[in-house]
Motif scaffolding. Structure first.
Motif, PDB file in Angstrom:
ATOM      1  N   GLY A   7       0.826  -1.209   0.000  1.00  0.00           N
ATOM      2  CA  GLY A   7       0.000   0.000   0.000  1.00  0.00           C
ATOM      3  C   GLY A   7       0.859   1.257   0.000  1.00  0.00           C
ATOM      4  N   SER A   9       1.452   3.335  -2.324  1.00  0.00           N
ATOM      5  CA  SER A   9       0.930   4.452  -3.123  1.00  0.00           C
ATOM      6  C   SER A   9      -0.204   5.190  -2.424  1.00  0.00           C
ATOM      7  N   GLY A  10      -0.629   4.738  -1.270  1.00  0.00           N
ATOM      8  CA  GLY A  10      -1.815   5.298  -0.617  1.00  0.00           C
ATOM      9  C   GLY A  10      -1.530   6.520   0.225  1.00  0.00           C
ATOM     10  N   ALA A  11      -2.572   6.974   0.894  1.00  0.00           N
ATOM     11  CA  ALA A  11      -2.503   8.219   1.659  1.00  0.00           C
ATOM     12  C   ALA A  11      -1.416   8.156   2.732  1.00  0.00           C
ATOM     13  N   ARG A  32      -1.589  -0.999  -6.295  1.00  0.00           N
ATOM     14  CA  ARG A  32      -2.619  -1.858  -6.881  1.00  0.00           C
ATOM     15  C   ARG A  32      -2.996  -1.359  -8.279  1.00  0.00           C
ATOM     16  N   SER A  33      -3.172  -0.052  -8.388  1.00  0.00           N
ATOM     17  CA  SER A  33      -3.586   0.533  -9.667  1.00  0.00           C
ATOM     18  C   SER A  33      -2.352   0.750 -10.524  1.00  0.00           C
ATOM     19  N   HIS A  36      -0.099   3.832 -10.679  1.00  0.00           N
ATOM     20  CA  HIS A  36       0.615   4.305  -9.496  1.00  0.00           C
ATOM     21  C   HIS A  36       2.064   3.844  -9.395  1.00  0.00           C
ATOM     22  N   LEU A  50       0.791  -5.341  -6.836  1.00  0.00           N
ATOM     23  CA  LEU A  50       0.399  -6.481  -6.006  1.00  0.00           C
ATOM     24  C   LEU A  50      -1.055  -6.357  -5.559  1.00  0.00           C
ATOM     25  N   ASP A  51      -1.785  -7.471  -5.709  1.00  0.00           N
ATOM     26  CA  ASP A  51      -3.123  -7.565  -5.135  1.00  0.00           C
ATOM     27  C   ASP A  51      -3.003  -8.428  -3.888  1.00  0.00           C
ATOM     28  N   LEU A  52      -3.254  -7.820  -2.738  1.00  0.00           N
ATOM     29  CA  LEU A  52      -3.089  -8.558  -1.468  1.00  0.00           C
ATOM     30  C   LEU A  52      -4.081  -9.710  -1.334  1.00  0.00           C
ATOM     31  N   ALA A  74      -2.367  -1.367   3.314  1.00  0.00           N
ATOM     32  CA  ALA A  74      -3.327  -1.441   2.204  1.00  0.00           C
ATOM     33  C   ALA A  74      -4.760  -1.383   2.724  1.00  0.00           C
ATOM     34  N   THR A  75      -5.511  -0.437   2.191  1.00  0.00           N
ATOM     35  CA  THR A  75      -6.943  -0.321   2.470  1.00  0.00           C
ATOM     36  C   THR A  75      -7.601   0.061   1.148  1.00  0.00           C
ATOM     37  N   LEU A  77     -10.239   2.560   0.621  1.00  0.00           N
ATOM     38  CA  LEU A  77     -11.197   3.590   1.032  1.00  0.00           C
ATOM     39  C   LEU A  77     -11.152   4.832   0.154  1.00  0.00           C
ATOM     40  N   ARG A  97      -7.978  -6.435   5.467  1.00  0.00           N
ATOM     41  CA  ARG A  97      -7.558  -6.529   6.871  1.00  0.00           C
ATOM     42  C   ARG A  97      -7.599  -7.965   7.390  1.00  0.00           C
ATOM     43  N   GLN A 119      -1.511  -1.569   9.758  1.00  0.00           N
ATOM     44  CA  GLN A 119      -2.455  -0.476  10.043  1.00  0.00           C
ATOM     45  C   GLN A 119      -3.728  -0.995  10.692  1.00  0.00           C
ATOM     46  N   ARG A 319      -4.593  10.706  -9.913  1.00  0.00           N
ATOM     47  CA  ARG A 319      -3.845   9.456 -10.054  1.00  0.00           C
ATOM     48  C   ARG A 319      -4.033   8.819 -11.424  1.00  0.00           C
TER      49      ARG A 319
HETATM   50  N1  LIG Z   1      -7.516   3.910   6.880  1.00  0.00           N
HETATM   51  C1  LIG Z   1      -8.692   4.097   7.431  1.00  0.00           C
HETATM   52  O1  LIG Z   1      -9.117   3.363   8.313  1.00  0.00           O
HETATM   53  C2  LIG Z   1      -9.577   5.221   6.949  1.00  0.00           C
HETATM   54  C3  LIG Z   1     -10.843   5.386   7.520  1.00  0.00           C
HETATM   55  C4  LIG Z   1     -11.671   6.407   7.051  1.00  0.00           C
HETATM   56  C5  LIG Z   1     -11.226   7.241   6.044  1.00  0.00           C
HETATM   57  N2  LIG Z   1      -9.992   7.076   5.513  1.00  0.00           N
HETATM   58  C6  LIG Z   1      -9.564   8.027   4.471  1.00  0.00           C
HETATM   59  O2  LIG Z   1      -9.628   7.443   3.185  1.00  0.00           O
HETATM   60  C7  LIG Z   1      -8.695   8.089   2.314  1.00  0.00           C
HETATM   61  C8  LIG Z   1      -7.889   7.139   1.490  1.00  0.00           C
HETATM   62  O3  LIG Z   1      -8.081   5.830   1.890  1.00  0.00           O
HETATM   63  P1  LIG Z   1      -7.069   4.676   1.689  1.00  0.00           P
HETATM   64  O4  LIG Z   1      -5.879   4.900   2.586  1.00  0.00           O
HETATM   65  O5  LIG Z   1      -7.768   3.383   1.812  1.00  0.00           O
HETATM   66  O6  LIG Z   1      -6.742   4.731   0.179  1.00  0.00           O
HETATM   67  P2  LIG Z   1      -5.419   4.976  -0.493  1.00  0.00           P
HETATM   68  O7  LIG Z   1      -4.871   6.234  -0.002  1.00  0.00           O
HETATM   69  O8  LIG Z   1      -5.709   4.878  -1.911  1.00  0.00           O
HETATM   70  O9  LIG Z   1      -4.420   3.799  -0.016  1.00  0.00           O
HETATM   71  C9  LIG Z   1      -4.632   2.435   0.022  1.00  0.00           C
HETATM   72  C10 LIG Z   1      -3.410   1.667  -0.444  1.00  0.00           C
HETATM   73  O10 LIG Z   1      -3.771   0.301  -0.523  1.00  0.00           O
HETATM   74  C11 LIG Z   1      -3.603  -0.142  -1.877  1.00  0.00           C
HETATM   75  N3  LIG Z   1      -4.597  -1.150  -2.203  1.00  0.00           N
HETATM   76  C12 LIG Z   1      -5.922  -0.993  -2.427  1.00  0.00           C
HETATM   77  N4  LIG Z   1      -6.485  -2.194  -2.736  1.00  0.00           N
HETATM   78  C13 LIG Z   1      -5.485  -3.113  -2.699  1.00  0.00           C
HETATM   79  C14 LIG Z   1      -5.409  -4.512  -2.926  1.00  0.00           C
HETATM   80  N5  LIG Z   1      -6.496  -5.253  -3.264  1.00  0.00           N
HETATM   81  N6  LIG Z   1      -4.221  -5.119  -2.811  1.00  0.00           N
HETATM   82  C15 LIG Z   1      -3.118  -4.415  -2.494  1.00  0.00           C
HETATM   83  N7  LIG Z   1      -3.115  -3.090  -2.255  1.00  0.00           N
HETATM   84  C16 LIG Z   1      -4.285  -2.448  -2.358  1.00  0.00           C
HETATM   85  C17 LIG Z   1      -3.716   1.097  -2.723  1.00  0.00           C
HETATM   86  O11 LIG Z   1      -3.099   0.901  -3.983  1.00  0.00           O
HETATM   87  P3  LIG Z   1      -3.510   1.863  -5.225  1.00  0.00           P
HETATM   88  O12 LIG Z   1      -3.503   3.251  -4.688  1.00  0.00           O
HETATM   89  O13 LIG Z   1      -2.451   1.658  -6.221  1.00  0.00           O
HETATM   90  O14 LIG Z   1      -4.858   1.413  -5.672  1.00  0.00           O
HETATM   91  C18 LIG Z   1      -2.968   2.079  -1.848  1.00  0.00           C
HETATM   92  O15 LIG Z   1      -1.595   1.914  -1.969  1.00  0.00           O
HETATM   93  C19 LIG Z   1      -7.779   8.908   3.210  1.00  0.00           C
HETATM   94  O16 LIG Z   1      -8.083  10.256   3.015  1.00  0.00           O
HETATM   95  C20 LIG Z   1      -8.138   8.461   4.619  1.00  0.00           C
HETATM   96  O17 LIG Z   1      -8.035   9.514   5.526  1.00  0.00           O
HETATM   97  C21 LIG Z   1      -9.168   6.063   5.934  1.00  0.00           C
END
Ligand SMILES: NC(=O)c1ccc[n+]([C@@H]2O[C@H](COP(=O)([O-])OP(=O)(O)OC[C@H]3O[C@@H](n4cnc5c(N)ncnc54)[C@H](OP(=O)(O)O)[C@@H]3O)[C@@H](O)[C@H]2O)c1
Length: 319
Positions: A7, A9-11, A32-33, A36, A50-52, A74-75, A77, A97, A119, A319
């Protein structure tokens, strides 16, 4: 150390990778995308798609890159529209998770990787009784609202699986610090009200402080669970008007519980009126962590205030 960041590339991942590189670590970062890949490389990592949820691919990636530590960030969201049914919004993340954690832990075992940091999440999870601020030893909510049961169960699963394997679960606060943070639009549009007396307590964490704690956790022996939250857990009635003001929005509306239940569901009422905050004392004590933004008061201003340039991470539309 060679660190495998799932993960990257994520936030949070995109804040973590540069800090790891700066500390002299070699980073393998997954995305994942397909679009990225460049982002992860630009952050300073070796980029791997990678797809987890593909356990065989996870195994191969870990065996081939031979890391000394794994971080699971990795999430799924990004771009999610949070509905009144949290379990529906979180379903893909819940799989990451549970199944994703299992795949990474199995690969770690096979490759002999002893350091594992994942996480987890602190807000809205602790039992809704007693004092307003909870430590990691306090009980989790034994009876989460019906629409968030699977989401709570997935986080419990992750905490347990990771610590059983000797790793560290970081229960982060509500993330903020990016221009596309999910809270901003509803607050700007006055769609995020103070429910009832606004007594539900929130714990926040700026992405940069979250990343710093993660770097420190990698150097710490597990097993362990840490709340990674700021110093000022606060009721919604305190922090929401401040955020609205920083954003130049009108003050939040007030709605009674029954109306919030009708419009937004039981989860929103719980978060707004009953939820408990989290204490960061253990993380400070044991990880030697200090915060750049000890309170959301400075952090919101730094991230969103007009007097200070916005710290922007790429929005999903970039992105
Ligand atoms: N973490 C929390 O519990 C939570 C709760 C509420 C709100 N938020 C908010 O949501 C926003 C972004 O959420 P995020 O952190 O989930 O998204 P994100 O910033 O896009 O990051 C998630 C990471 O997981 C990767 N990923 C997604 N699906 C995957 C899979 N099947 N296998 C492997 N890797 C995978 C993504 O890859 P790609 O980007 O390449 O697809 C990225 O690197 C933030 O603003 C955050 O504040 C988060």
């Amino acid at each position: 150390m060679r660190v495998f960041v799932a993960g990257a590339s994520g936030a949070i991942g995109s804040r973590l990778v540069p800090q790891l590189v700066e500390q002299g670590h070699e980073v393998i970062g997954t995305f994942r995308s397909p679009r990225h890949a460049d982002r992860v490389r630009t952050l300073g990592a070796e980029a791997i798609a990678l797809d987890l949820l593909d356990a065989r691919a996870v195994r191969n990636a870990v065996m081939e890159t031979r890391p000394e530590a794994i971080v699971h960030q990795a999430t799924a969201l990004a771009d999610v529209r949070f509905s009144r049914n949290l379990d529906r919004s979180f379903a893909p993340t819940n799989r990451l998770r549970t199944e994703g954690t299992d795949a990474l832990l199995a690969a770690a075992r096979e490759a002999g990787v002893s350091r594992f940091v994942a996480q987890s999440f602190a807000p809205f999870r602790y039992a809704r009784e007693g004092g307003p601020v909870k430590t990691e030893d306090d009980p989790l909510d034994p009876d989460p609202v019906a629409t968030a049961r699977e989401t709570n169960a997935a986080m419990r699963y992750l905490d347990q699986a990771v610590t059983d394997a000797g790793g560290i679960a970081l229960r982060y606060g509500g993330f903020y610090g990016a221009a596309n943070d999910g809270l901003l639009e509803p607050v700007r549009k006055r769609q995020f009200p103070i429910v009832g007396n606004g007594g539900g307590v929130s714990s926040f964490i700026h992405f940069d402080d979250a990343a710093r704690a993660t770097v420190l956790a990698l150097d710490h022996d597990g097993p362990g669970i840490y709340n990674i939250v700021d110093d000022e857990p606060a009721p919604v009635r305190d922090w929401l008007p401040v955020l609205a003001e920083v954003l130049g929005a009108k003050p939040p509306r007030h709605v009674p519980r029954w109306l919030a239940r009708l419009i937004a569901g039981e989860g929103a009422v719980m978060m707004g009126t009953e939820s408990r905050g989290a204490s960061n004392a253990k993380a400070k004590r044991e990880l030697g962590w200090s915060l750049r933004y000890p309170s959301w008061r400075q952090g919101f201003m730094a991230a969103y205030g007009s007097s200070v340039p916005t710290e922007r991470t790429p929005s999903t539309s970039d992105r």
